[in-house]
Each structure stands twice: as C-alpha cells, then as structure tokens.
Design a protein around this motif. Structure first.
Motif, PDB file in Angstrom:
ATOM      1  N   ARG A   1       0.844  -1.200   0.000  1.00 59.81           N
ATOM      2  CA  ARG A   1       0.000   0.000   0.000  1.00 59.81           C
ATOM      3  C   ARG A   1       0.875   1.243   0.000  1.00 59.81           C
ATOM      4  NH1 ARG A   1      -2.021  -2.760   4.540  1.00 59.81           N
ATOM      5  NH2 ARG A   1      -1.431  -1.006   5.864  1.00 59.81           N
ATOM      6  N   PRO A   2       0.337   2.382  -0.442  1.00 57.75           N
ATOM      7  CA  PRO A   2       1.136   3.607  -0.407  1.00 57.75           C
ATOM      8  C   PRO A   2       1.332   4.101   1.018  1.00 57.75           C
ATOM      9  CG  PRO A   2      -1.101   4.077  -1.123  1.00 57.75           C
ATOM     10  CD  PRO A   2      -0.986   2.579  -1.052  1.00 57.75           C
ATOM     11  N   VAL A   3       2.294   4.986   1.191  1.00 58.30           N
ATOM     12  CA  VAL A   3       2.495   5.631   2.487  1.00 58.30           C
ATOM     13  C   VAL A   3       1.186   6.272   2.914  1.00 58.30           C
ATOM     14  CG1 VAL A   3       3.727   7.500   3.659  1.00 58.30           C
ATOM     15  CG2 VAL A   3       4.938   6.017   2.059  1.00 58.30           C
ATOM     16  N   ASP A   4       0.905   6.214   4.205  1.00 59.19           N
ATOM     17  CA  ASP A   4      -0.378   6.675   4.728  1.00 59.19           C
ATOM     18  C   ASP A   4      -0.689   8.098   4.253  1.00 59.19           C
ATOM     19  OD1 ASP A   4      -2.611   6.192   6.759  1.00 59.19           O
ATOM     20  OD2 ASP A   4      -1.808   8.121   7.393  1.00 59.19           O
ATOM     21  N   PRO A   5      -1.847   8.319   3.620  1.00 57.53           N
ATOM     22  CA  PRO A   5      -2.182   9.656   3.112  1.00 57.53           C
ATOM     23  C   PRO A   5      -2.206  10.733   4.189  1.00 57.53           C
ATOM     24  CG  PRO A   5      -3.647   8.008   2.169  1.00 57.53           C
ATOM     25  CD  PRO A   5      -2.862   7.312   3.247  1.00 57.53           C
ATOM     26  N   GLU A   6      -2.589  10.376   5.413  1.00 59.05           N
ATOM     27  CA  GLU A   6      -2.598  11.388   6.468  1.00 59.05           C
ATOM     28  C   GLU A   6      -1.174  11.865   6.766  1.00 59.05           C
ATOM     29  OE1 GLU A   6      -4.032  12.111  11.103  1.00 59.05           O
ATOM     30  OE2 GLU A   6      -4.367  10.178  10.152  1.00 59.05           O
ATOM     31  N   VAL A   7      -0.219  10.931   6.805  1.00 61.51           N
ATOM     32  CA  VAL A   7       1.177  11.312   7.038  1.00 61.51           C
ATOM     33  C   VAL A   7       1.663  12.211   5.913  1.00 61.51           C
ATOM     34  CG1 VAL A   7       3.535  10.454   7.233  1.00 61.51           C
ATOM     35  CG2 VAL A   7       1.678   9.245   8.384  1.00 61.51           C
ATOM     36  N   VAL A   8       1.406  11.795   4.675  1.00 59.70           N
ATOM     37  CA  VAL A   8       1.830  12.593   3.528  1.00 59.70           C
ATOM     38  C   VAL A   8       1.205  13.982   3.579  1.00 59.70           C
ATOM     39  CG1 VAL A   8       1.802  12.762   1.008  1.00 59.70           C
ATOM     40  CG2 VAL A   8       2.197  10.550   2.100  1.00 59.70           C
ATOM     41  N   GLY A   9      -0.087  14.042   3.925  1.00 58.72           N
ATOM     42  CA  GLY A   9      -0.765  15.327   4.005  1.00 58.72           C
ATOM     43  C   GLY A   9      -0.191  16.233   5.078  1.00 58.72           C
ATOM     44  N   ILE A  10       0.075  15.669   6.246  1.00 64.89           N
ATOM     45  CA  ILE A  10       0.645  16.470   7.337  1.00 64.89           C
ATOM     46  C   ILE A  10       2.007  17.018   6.939  1.00 64.89           C
ATOM     47  CG2 ILE A  10       1.574  16.369   9.685  1.00 64.89           C
ATOM     48  CD1 ILE A  10      -0.622  14.297  10.315  1.00 64.89           C
ATOM     49  N   VAL A  11       2.841  16.151   6.340  1.00 67.51           N
ATOM     50  CA  VAL A  11       4.200  16.572   5.975  1.00 67.51           C
ATOM     51  C   VAL A  11       4.167  17.664   4.919  1.00 67.51           C
ATOM     52  CG1 VAL A  11       6.335  15.833   4.848  1.00 67.51           C
ATOM     53  CG2 VAL A  11       5.297  14.400   6.626  1.00 67.51           C
ATOM     54  N   THR A  12       3.411  17.444   3.848  1.00 68.09           N
ATOM     55  CA  THR A  12       3.411  18.421   2.758  1.00 68.09           C
ATOM     56  C   THR A  12       2.818  19.748   3.196  1.00 68.09           C
ATOM     57  OG1 THR A  12       1.344  17.452   1.932  1.00 68.09           O
ATOM     58  CG2 THR A  12       3.392  16.701   0.921  1.00 68.09           C
ATOM     59  N   GLU A  13       1.730  19.710   3.956  1.00 62.89           N
ATOM     60  CA  GLU A  13       1.123  20.963   4.424  1.00 62.89           C
ATOM     61  C   GLU A  13       2.092  21.717   5.337  1.00 62.89           C
ATOM     62  OE1 GLU A  13      -1.591  22.334   3.450  1.00 62.89           O
ATOM     63  OE2 GLU A  13      -2.337  20.675   2.230  1.00 62.89           O
ATOM     64  N   TRP A  14       2.788  20.984   6.210  1.00 63.05           N
ATOM     65  CA  TRP A  14       3.726  21.629   7.141  1.00 63.05           C
ATOM     66  C   TRP A  14       4.879  22.253   6.362  1.00 63.05           C
ATOM     67  CZ3 TRP A  14       8.779  21.457   8.702  1.00 63.05           C
ATOM     68  CH2 TRP A  14       9.086  21.997   9.967  1.00 63.05           C
ATOM     69  N   VAL A  15       5.417  21.539   5.385  1.00 65.17           N
ATOM     70  CA  VAL A  15       6.535  22.071   4.601  1.00 65.17           C
ATOM     71  C   VAL A  15       6.109  23.324   3.845  1.00 65.17           C
ATOM     72  CG1 VAL A  15       8.030  21.635   2.603  1.00 65.17           C
ATOM     73  CG2 VAL A  15       7.768  19.880   4.375  1.00 65.17           C
ATOM     74  N   VAL A  16       4.952  23.273   3.199  1.00 66.68           N
ATOM     75  CA  VAL A  16       4.480  24.438   2.456  1.00 66.68           C
ATOM     76  C   VAL A  16       4.283  25.631   3.383  1.00 66.68           C
ATOM     77  CG1 VAL A  16       2.512  25.360   1.168  1.00 66.68           C
ATOM     78  CG2 VAL A  16       3.429  23.108   0.588  1.00 66.68           C
ATOM     79  N   ARG A  17       3.697  25.387   4.545  1.00 70.37           N
ATOM     80  CA  ARG A  17       3.423  26.484   5.486  1.00 70.37           C
ATOM     81  C   ARG A  17       4.713  27.088   6.033  1.00 70.37           C
ATOM     82  NH1 ARG A  17       0.333  23.842   8.344  1.00 70.37           N
ATOM     83  NH2 ARG A  17       1.562  23.415  10.216  1.00 70.37           N
ATOM     84  N   HIS A  18       5.705  26.242   6.327  1.00 66.97           N
ATOM     85  CA  HIS A  18       6.939  26.757   6.964  1.00 66.97           C
ATOM     86  C   HIS A  18       7.975  27.241   5.966  1.00 66.97           C
ATOM     87  CE1 HIS A  18       5.166  24.835  10.475  1.00 66.97           C
ATOM     88  NE2 HIS A  18       6.009  25.542  11.210  1.00 66.97           N
ATOM     89  N   THR A  19       7.680  27.123   4.688  1.00 65.73           N
ATOM     90  CA  THR A  19       8.609  27.679   3.696  1.00 65.73           C
ATOM     91  C   THR A  19       7.953  28.811   2.906  1.00 65.73           C
ATOM     92  OG1 THR A  19       7.930  25.948   2.120  1.00 65.73           O
ATOM     93  CG2 THR A  19       9.932  25.555   3.421  1.00 65.73           C
ATOM     94  N   ALA A  20       6.796  29.272   3.374  1.00 70.00           N
ATOM     95  CA  ALA A  20       6.121  30.383   2.698  1.00 70.00           C
ATOM     96  C   ALA A  20       6.954  31.647   2.799  1.00 70.00           C
ATOM     97  CB  ALA A  20       4.736  30.607   3.304  1.00 70.00           C
ATOM     98  N   ALA A  21       6.778  32.528   1.848  1.00 71.16           N
ATOM     99  CA  ALA A  21       7.551  33.777   1.852  1.00 71.16           C
ATOM    100  C   ALA A  21       7.206  34.588   3.082  1.00 71.16           C
ATOM    101  CB  ALA A  21       7.252  34.573   0.596  1.00 71.16           C
TER     102      ALA A  21
END
Length: 433
Positions: free
Chosen positions: A413-433
């Motif tokens: 199965r793919p990596v858990d979607p909740e984990v992927v969602g948390i990681v990507t959202e956090w990265v986008v939020r903490h690298t915003a201009a």
C-alpha cells in the motif's frame, strides 16, 4: 476521520468504529476503473447536501452515513463522513453502488494530487508536472548518486530526503523490502510545488562502495554534502530548505540541523530520541515479546533469551576496531553499530533552531512514540508532534496487534495519506515567503 488507502487494483476507504456505528457504514473498496474524478471541498459540512438515509447529522458539527439527493431526474447516493471546518475529498464514482464519497481529510489536497498521479481527473487543481534528473556528488572521497525531483513550475522550497538504516536506495527501499518512502514523499512534495533530493547510500544502487563499512559519522557527512548540493541547485532558495529523515534518517536530519541557522525546518519521521544502544535493546525486547507463544515457550525451555543474545553481540562489537566484523558467522557493519550505540540524538535535537515536525505511529515496533515527548521538551524552537494511531514503522496503518511479519503486506500500500498530508502541508506552510 476515514483512512484512504490504495493498491494497484482498487481504492479503499476504512472507517472508525464510531463512524460505522453512527453512520451505519462499513469499509468500502472500489476498483480504480470506478473512480471518475476527484475534487477538494474547503468545508465538507457545507458540501454535504440532501437527506440522510441512513446516517447521523449533528447540525453544524458532524455528518456521517449515506446522504441522498435528487439530481438530473435521478437519486444520487453519497457516502459522507465530514465535520465542521474540515476540508473534504469528493470522489465521484461510475458503475459503483454509490455515486460518490465525501470524506473529511486534513490532507485532502495531497490525496487528490496522489490520485491525479494515477490518471484520475482532479477538478480542484490540475496535477503538477514532475521533472526528475540524476545528480552525482562527493562526500569525503565517496561518490554518491541521487535524483532531484522538482515541479514543472519554479519551486517554492526544497526538501532533503534521508532514508532509514541499512542498504537503502534513493527511493527509501531495501533489497528485500520495497518501503518506497522517499520516492512517494518526493512526488507528493513536487505536486505541491516543492523540489527535493534523494540519493543512494554508500554501496547501494548507483553509489559505489560497501554500505557495511560506513559509520554513522560517514552518513552524517554524506547528508551534509547532499544538503549543500540541494541548496545550490538552480531555482532553489537556500533559505527555504527543509531536512526530512525517516527512521535512521531522522537521526541524520537532527545531526545535520544541529547548529544550522539557515534551515527552514526539520521533519523527523519515526525518529528515536534516546541513545542508540537503548533503542536496539528495546527493539529486541519488542521482537521477543511479539514472537509466537509456542516459540517463546521453546526458547524458555532452552534457556535462550533474545535480549541477552543481543546484549552479548553488542559487547563483542564494542571490542572490535574494524569497520566490518563477523558475528555468528555473518558480516556485520561493526563500525556503524559502535557509533550508533554511542550516539544520543538528544544532543543534536537541543541544538536545532529551526521549526520541527515529528511524527511517530502508536504501532511502531522500532521506535517508541513516547520519544515524541522528548523531542517536544528538548528542541528549543517551535515543535509540532503527531502520534498517529495504528501507524507502523513503515508509515502505513497496521490494525490489530502490531507485528514485523506484516511489513511485507503493508508496503504493497502507499504511504499513509494522512502522514503525507501532514508533511506536505507543514513544509508548504513553513517555507512560505
């Protein structure tokens, strides 16, 4: 919140006990051919229309069950599980018992992007094209090969992906276990406009050498060289680089981030926060306790204690000076074991000045989720922790009694979607201009 997973042949939705009882629903699987389109709703409560039949609706708070509404002269049936203020994934179906799913999910957009990579039409946002190219770099005389993954448009940030222990390649996979964590995260990040670098460890894939001869200090040096390479890539802002590690990679990420004031963030996935020797003994205890009852009884009769055997191996390896040694006839990465046992990641974590995201599953048999509390109390900057139910060390869900034997089934199965969602959202939020 429902759990969304997939296999090469079907999409599955698993509901919690509360959802099954309150909404009179059960776990559902549909073939990929039945998935017509996907869209993201900003507020699932507002998007759920019609009458429940059957289901539970708490005005303004929660809807779970089957909702029906008349549309175009016919009755549409929607399986719903949403709550107020939560984004939702709308999955339209064709030729199935239901017309659509409306599922509340914090990582709804990331799941939609993942489905888009399978060729499913997404109405919320078109999938981002992904470009990859191979790179080579050197680290203290070693040559390492990797892949830079980036969106087709200018990258908003960049992430260095560091895999776990042993002979893992750039995808985060072992020759005998295709965990594939790094590749899946790289593609999910690219779908959100974030570039990444992942690489083969020494002696693995296209990187020459002997992985058994590399110590922890070598791997830290390699990670630092990779971090410098990523920051120097065209279109990458050095001030928006995040270091992400899974398992042993979390240890390396903390070591790279310690004292580095230019990082935008650090992500620790299934990372330990205690000395390595203590972690190895704890893993042996959990392995012993998870053995079948018959085997444990036989070992007791033969007076064999797995934990004592592990401690004995540790003593023998501490007495060696070679990079590679033989233990019970097998070649062992002795230098790595010696350095790992002596390493305490807390010393690095307390020197991290960037924001930290730490995620560990409650079903992780190799790292205790209690270590999240250590990270939260030790790191001096902003710390966000997630202790995820049923999540194993492979970053997949494992219902029931946790077992290492289930890993081979999990990685299908793919990596858990909740984990992927948390990681990507956090990265986008903490690298915003």
């Amino acid at each position: 919140m429902p759990t969304i997973t997939s296999t090469p042949s079907e999409l599955s939705v698993s509901f919690s006990v509360y959802e099954k009882v309150a909404g009179l629903v059960r776990d559902i699987s549909v073939p990929w051919a039945a998935v017509a389109a996907v869209s993201v709703e900003r507020d699932g409560m507002r998007a759920a229309r019609g009458i429940r039949a059957p289901g539970l609706g708490v005005p303004g708070l929660r809807k779970v069950g089957t909702w029906r509404r008349r549309e175009g002269g016919r009755m549409r049936r929607t399986v719903v599980s949403v709550r107020r203020g939560q984004p939702a994934l709308r999955i339209e179906l064709r030729g199935a018992r239901w017309d659509e799913f409306l599922l509340g999910h914090e990582g709804a957009r990331t799941v939609a992007d993942t489905l888009a990579s399978r060729g499913v039409t997404t109405e919320s946002s078109p999938p981002t094209a992904i470009r990859e190219h191979d790179v080579r770099f050197t680290s203290e005389g070693a040559t390492l090969a990797g892949t830079v993954c980036r969106p087709d448009s200018p990258a908003r940030a960049a992430v260095l992906l560091l895999p776990g222990s042993g002979p893992l390649d750039r995808e985060g996979s072992h020759p005998r276990l295709q965990v594939d964590v790094s590749r899946q995260l790289a593609h999910a990040l690219a779908a959100r406009g974030v570039a990444s670098l992942r690489y083969d460890k020494r002696g693995v894939g296209a990187s020459p050498g002997d992985w058994r001869a590399a110590g922890v200090s070598d791997l830290v040096a390699d990670a630092r060289a990779a971090r410098a390479l990523l920051a120097s890539q065209p279109g990458v802002d050095p001030a928006r680089v995040v270091v992400l590690g899974h398992s042993e990679g979390a240890l390396l990420a903390a070591a790279v981030a310690a004292g580095d004031t230019h990082l935008a963030g650090v992500v620790l996935l299934a990372g330990a926060a205690r000395p390595g020797e203590e972690v190895l003994v704890q893993q042996a205890e959990r392995l012993r306790d998870g053995l079948p009852a018959v085997l444990r009884a036989v070992m007791r009769l033969l007076r064999i204690d797995l934990v004592d055997r592990v401690r004995g191996n540790h003593r023998r390896l501490k007495a060696t000076t070679a990079d590679v040694a033989r233990v019970n006839g097998a070649r062992v990465n002795a230098r790595w074991v010696r350095e790992y046992m002596a390493h305490d990641p807390v010393e690095d974590i307390r020197r991290i000045t960037a924001p930290v995201l730490a995620i560990t599953g409650e079903k992780d048999l190799q790292v205790s989720s209690d270590d999240l509390d250590v990270v939260r109390s030790t790191a001096p900057a902003e710390v966000t922790v997630h202790r995820i139910p049923d999540l194993s060390h492979t970053l997949r869900r494992q219902p029931g009694t946790p077992s290492l034997r289930l890993y081979r089934e999990e990685v299908r199965r793919p990596v858990d979607p909740e984990v992927v969602g948390i990681v990507t959202e956090w990265v986008v939020r903490h690298t915003a201009a």
